[in-house]
Scaffold this active site. Structure first.
Site, PDB file in Angstrom:
ATOM      1  N   CYS A 417       9.732  27.916   9.365  1.00  0.00           N
ATOM      2  CA  CYS A 417       9.310  27.827  10.760  1.00  0.00           C
ATOM      3  C   CYS A 417       9.905  28.966  11.589  1.00  0.00           C
ATOM      4  O   CYS A 417       9.561  29.118  12.759  1.00  0.00           O
ATOM      5  CB  CYS A 417       9.698  26.476  11.361  1.00  0.00           C
ATOM      6  SG  CYS A 417      11.461  26.129  11.319  1.00  0.00           S
ATOM      7  N   GLU A 463       4.268  28.087  11.190  1.00  0.00           N
ATOM      8  CA  GLU A 463       4.906  27.968   9.867  1.00  0.00           C
ATOM      9  C   GLU A 463       4.335  29.054   8.964  1.00  0.00           C
ATOM     10  O   GLU A 463       3.108  29.208   8.863  1.00  0.00           O
ATOM     11  CB  GLU A 463       4.611  26.586   9.256  1.00  0.00           C
ATOM     12  CG  GLU A 463       5.208  25.416  10.008  1.00  0.00           C
ATOM     13  CD  GLU A 463       6.592  25.038   9.531  1.00  0.00           C
ATOM     14  OE1 GLU A 463       7.028  25.528   8.487  1.00  0.00           O
ATOM     15  OE2 GLU A 463       7.236  24.222  10.211  1.00  0.00           O
TER      16      GLU A 463
END
Length: 470
Positions: A417, A463
């Site tokens: 992330c 992500e």
């Protein structure tokens, strides 16, 4: 979803982002994100924004942009990150530069199925609001360093569902009635602290309230817990229809269940979510992807990128409640999960049993302690594929070293992330030439494909799934 659907460019043209949004910045990492946020605010904000606009600009800086342009901003950010990785690998003597200066091909950003109100978990703070109310429940604008923090209500935020704002408003009403002060700074006293709200597509709602006990005795604490339960079960808070109400006494900024147990004041100990046809149990502090619909798209793609045959063993590192491993268990011979949060491992084991999945084993403990022992004793001849999904802090060096030195792992998927942060260090440790001094003796990995997934619409984050092979 077939992987070809994930890899195929979306229906809109992925033209370069407008210079008005990104500027001519050629730097990498957080500077790029900062430029994108700054330019988006400059283009879209009014000269004298309201507090609500300031909060939206701080937390969701792309909120005014059409969604296709948001994806273009994120694509450019990920492109620069891969350029950085290629440059660093070249410094290590590795010829990794591909067309466009990237270390590997970059696919278009996979959009989120849900754009607004997608969050299944929100954390609200308690602090002074713009009107001076010290018991405002919302999100921060400003910084502690600048001493200009203001807590602004978040019921206008595009990424937060109305249910979360409703619980936050009720919590504010409760603490405003309470004679106890809010705990703005620990050394100044006060008690009422943050609120976490978790919801699921099944209609479940969990509220977790953090409370600083200061010098209160057990009788006084019991009184506060009783009042809180009364408010949410028989008082104005009944409109929230809470499935679970938890209370945690904490003298620290962040406190695990082991350090200070979550106390169930009302309802069920868990909430439940469905993902890819499976049912998952969620504890108060268990990790679960914040965008459930986006997680389904992500996990389907991960399953295909693994290219796991029937005899493959899947190593799921930082497995949380087991969502990735359990969703892929049907296509591999065995799943081995590792997770530091003990309650999450309990959830993972329950999830496996409830869904009738018997080819999974889960280990509780720090990955840097569990994984080296696990892989050092690995004698299984079956192919081993690893999937890692760490926090923003990335993987501990001993975890990377264990993966690197295990010759059975030929394929690795790293889900990050924040790939421009500590994950970048992990990428270099995985790919650098063998270094006996650092005990990195195994054959190096090489990045072969990158796919960004937009799990956080309106923000600059996404992500990034990086596939490494050797």
């Amino acid at each position: 979803m077939a992987l070809s659907c994930v890899l195929r460019p979306p229906h809109w043209p992925l033209r370069p982002p407008p210079l008005a949004l990104l500027g001519r910045d050629r730097s990498l990492g957080t500077t790029t994100r900062g430029k994108a946020k700054k330019k988006a605010r400059e283009c879209c904000s009014h000269p004298d924004p309201s507090w609500e606009e300031r909060l939206a600009n701080a937390v969701t800086p792309l909120w005014r942009l059409p969604y296709q342009e948001q994806l273009q901003v994120k694509y450019e950010s990920q492109r620069k990150i891969l350029q950085t990785l290629a440059s660093h690998l070249e410094e290590l003597g590795i010829d990794a530069r591909k067309p466009g200066g990237l270390c590997c091909p970059l696919q278009p950003v996979v959009p989120s199925p849900i754009i607004n109100g997608y969050r299944n978990k929100s954390t609200f703070s308690v602090n002074r609001g713009p009107d001076g109310n010290p018991k405002t429940v919302g999100l921060y604008v400003g910084t502690g360093k600048a001493r200009n923090i203001v807590c602004v209500k978040a019921n206008h935020m595009k990424n937060i569902p109305p249910k979360h704002s409703q619980v936050a408003q009720c919590y504010e009403e409760f603490i405003c009635r309470s004679p106890l002060d809010s705990c703005i700074l620990f050394h100044e006293g006060g008690h009422w602290r943050e609120l976490v709200v978790r919801t699921t597509s099944r209609g479940h709602t969990m509220a977790i309230i953090t409370f600083h006990p200061q010098e209160l005795g057990q009788d006084a604490l019991a009184t506060q817990k009783a009042l809180l339960k009364e408010f949410f079960t028989r008082g104005p808070g009944t409109v929230c229809a809470l499935t679970s109400l938890y209370f945690q006494e904490s003298t620290m900024t962040r406190c695990s269940h082991e350090q200070s147990p979550y106390q169930l004041l009302h309802g069920e100990p868990h909430i439940f979510e469905e993902l890819l046809g499976l049912k998952f149990r969620i504890s108060p502090d268990a990790f679960f992807q914040v965008n459930t619909a986006g997680a389904e798209v992500l996990y389907q793609a991960v399953g295909e990128l693994c290219q796991a045959a029937g005899d493959t063993v899947l190593l799921d590192i930082c497995c949380g409640t087991g969502t990735i491993g359990l969703s892929l268990a049907h296509q591999v011979s065995k799943v081995v999960g590792v997770e530091v949060v003990e309650k999450a491992i309990e959830d993972a084991k329950w999830n496996a049993a409830f869904n009738g999945i018997s080819n999974c084993e889960f280990h509780s403990g720090k990955a840097e302690a569990v994984l080296p022992q696990l892989l050092a004793a690995w004698e299984d001849a079956r192919p081993l594929v690893a999937v890692v999904n760490p926090s923003r802090a990335g993987l501990h060096y001993r975890v990377v070293r264990a993966i690197r030195n295990c010759q059975s792992i030929r394929r690795l998927l790293y889900i990050s992330c924040k790939p421009e942060g500590e994950a970048m260090r992990n990428f270099l440790e995985l790919c650098c030439p063998p270094d006996p001094r650092k005990k990195l003796t195994g054959e190096p990995f090489a990045p072969v494909l990158a796919i960004p997934f937009d799990m956080f619409p309106h923000t600059v984050h996404c992500e990034l799934v990086l596939l490494f092979t050797r």
